[in-house]
Write an enzyme that holds these catalytic residues in place. Structure first.
Site, short mmCIF file in Angstrom:
data_model
loop_
_atom_site.label_atom_id
_atom_site.label_comp_id
_atom_site.label_asym_id
_atom_site.label_seq_id
_atom_site.Cartn_x
_atom_site.Cartn_y
_atom_site.Cartn_z
CB SER A 112 -1.94 -5.99 -6.50
OG SER A 112 -3.12 -5.42 -6.03
CG ASP A 237 -0.13 1.67 -4.40
OD1 ASP A 237 -1.32 1.90 -4.68
OD2 ASP A 237 0.34 0.52 -4.36
#
Length: 339
Positions: A112, A237
Site C-alpha cells: 500500500s 481490493d
C-alpha cells in the site's frame, strides 16, 4: 533453498522476530529483524506497523531471507518526521535507516503506502535493489487520477473511508491462527494507541500521500533503470483499483500476480499466500534477479547475507523485544495467477 514448500510441510524451528529501535538522524525507528540469508526490506501500509505482517514474514524467512521490517514515520515505534511533512520525508527516513543498517543490496517489498515509499527509495538508487515487489501499492495512473478527488472533494474521501472500513473488517477477523493473532494484536497496539491519542500522525501520513507527486513518474524511472519488479494485487481490493496495479506493472515492466478474491490486506488474512507466491517467483523473475546479483543456490545463508551488507555496519540497538512465531506451512487459502 531451504525446504519450506507450500505443500504442507513444517519448518524445523520457529522464527525469532526481534523488534528493536535504532536511532537514525536523531529519530527513533522501529525495526523488526529475523532470519539469515538475502536481505528483504519490508515497509508496511498506512495506519499499522511492521509486526502486523509478522506471520507471512516469518514464513519468508524459511525461503532464505533475512527480513528487515521497518516502521515508517509516525507509526509503531518510529518517531514522526514533523508536521506537514511531504512524502519525501517518509522516504528519506526509510532510505537512511537502510543505510544505517548496513544494507547495500536487498529485495525491497512494500504494501500500500509502503509500496509507494519503497518504489521512491529504489528510484533514487536502483543499484540498491536486487528486485522490487509491490503489494497492492498506491501507485499507477488510476490511483493518480483518484488522488485529486480524495484531496479536494470531501464526499469522495468519505466514500473511500467507508470502503476502507469494509475492506479492513473483511480481513482482520479472518486471521487463521487465533493465538498468533492475539500476540500480534498486542504488538501492534502502539499504532492503534497512536491513532487514538496522536491522530495527527495518521492525518500527516494521509496528507503526505494525497499531496505526493504522480506515482507514474517514479514507476517510469524504475522501469527505465531495468530493476526486476513484481506487482501483486488482490483482485477484490476496495482501496486500490486493479487497473492501477496493472498500469504500475506495465510502467515497471513487471511481472503481475493476481490474488484471486484478495482484499487490500490479503497477506494478513492469509499468511501462506505471500510466501507461496514468492516461492513460485523464485523459480522465475526473483530467482533470475538473485542470480544477477551474484546470489546462487550454492551459497550458504550467511554468505548471501554477507554479500549484501557492509562489513562496518554498527546499528544502535535499544529495547530489544522478541516475538517467537511458528513457521508451519499450509496451502494458501487464496489462489493466484502469475501473468
Amino acid at each position: 533453498m531451504p525446504d519450506a514448500s507450500a505443500s504442507g510441510t513444517s519448518a524445523p524451528a520457529p522464527v525469532r522476530l526481534v523488534q528493536r529501535v535504532v536511532e537514525v538522524d536523531g529519530r527513533r525507528v522501529g525495526v523488526a529483524t529475523a532470519g539469515r540469508g538475502t536481505p528483504l526490506v519490508m515497509v508496511h501500509g498506512f495506519g499499522v506497523e511492521s509486526l502486523l505482517y509478522a506471520q507471512p514474514l516469518a514464513r519468508l524467512v524459511g525461503l532464505g531471507f533475512r527480513v528487515y521490517a521497518l516502521d515508517i514515520a509516525g507509526h509503531g515505534a518510529t518517531d514522526s518526521v514533523g508536521m506537514c511533512a511531504a512524502l519525501d520525508g517518509y522516504c528519506d527516513l526509510v532510505e537512511r535507516t537502510v543505510e544505517q543498517l548496513g544494507i547495500q543490496r536487498a529485495l525491497f517489498m512494500g504494501h500500500s503506502m509502503g509500496g509507494r515509499i519503497v518504489a521512491e527509495v529504489v528510484a533514487r538508487d536502483p543499484q540498491r535493489a536486487i528486485a522490487l515487489v509491490l503489494l497492492d501499492p498506491i501507485a499507477g495512473a488510476s490511483w493518480d487520477a483518484m488522488r485529486p478527488w480524495l484531496r479536494w472533494f470531501p464526499p469522495a474521501l468519505a466514500l473511500y473511508g467507508a470502503a476502507a472500513v469494509v475492506d479492513v473488517t473483511s480481513t482482520l477477523p479472518a486471521l487463521v491462527d487465533a493465538r498468533q493473532a492475539i500476540k500480534i494484536g498486542r504488538r501492534v497496539r502502539q499504532s492503534v494507541r497512536s491513532i487514538v491519542t496522536e491522530p495527527w500522525n495518521g492525518l500527516m501520513a494521509g496528507a503526505a500521500v494525497l499531496r505526493a507527486t504522480p506515482s507514474v513518474d517514479t514507476l517510469a524511472r524504475v522501469g527505465a533503470d531495468g530493476v526486476p519488479s513484481v506487482v501483486i494485487q488482490g483482485s477484490a481490493d476496495l482501496l486500490v483499483p486493479e487497473s492501477a496495479a496493472r498500469d504500475a506493472a506495465a510502467r515497471l515492466g513487471a511481472t503481475y500476480v493476481s490474488v484471486e478474491g484478495g482484499r487490500h490486506s490479503w497477506m494478513v488474512r492469509d499468511p501462506e499466500a505471500l510466501p507461496a507466491i514468492v516461492e513460485t517467483l523464485l523459480d522465475g523473475v526473483l530467482g533470475d534477479a538473485m542470480r544477477a546479483a551474484g546470489i546462487t543456490d550454492a551459497m550458504s545463508l550467511d554468505e548471501r547475507n554477507t554479500l549484501c551488507l557492509r562489513a562496518d555496519r554498527t546499528p544502535d540497538t535499544i529495547e530489544p523485544v522478541d516475538v517467537v512465531l511458528p513457521t508451519t506451512r499450509r496451502a494458501p487459502r487464496f489462489g493466484f495467477r502469475v501473468v
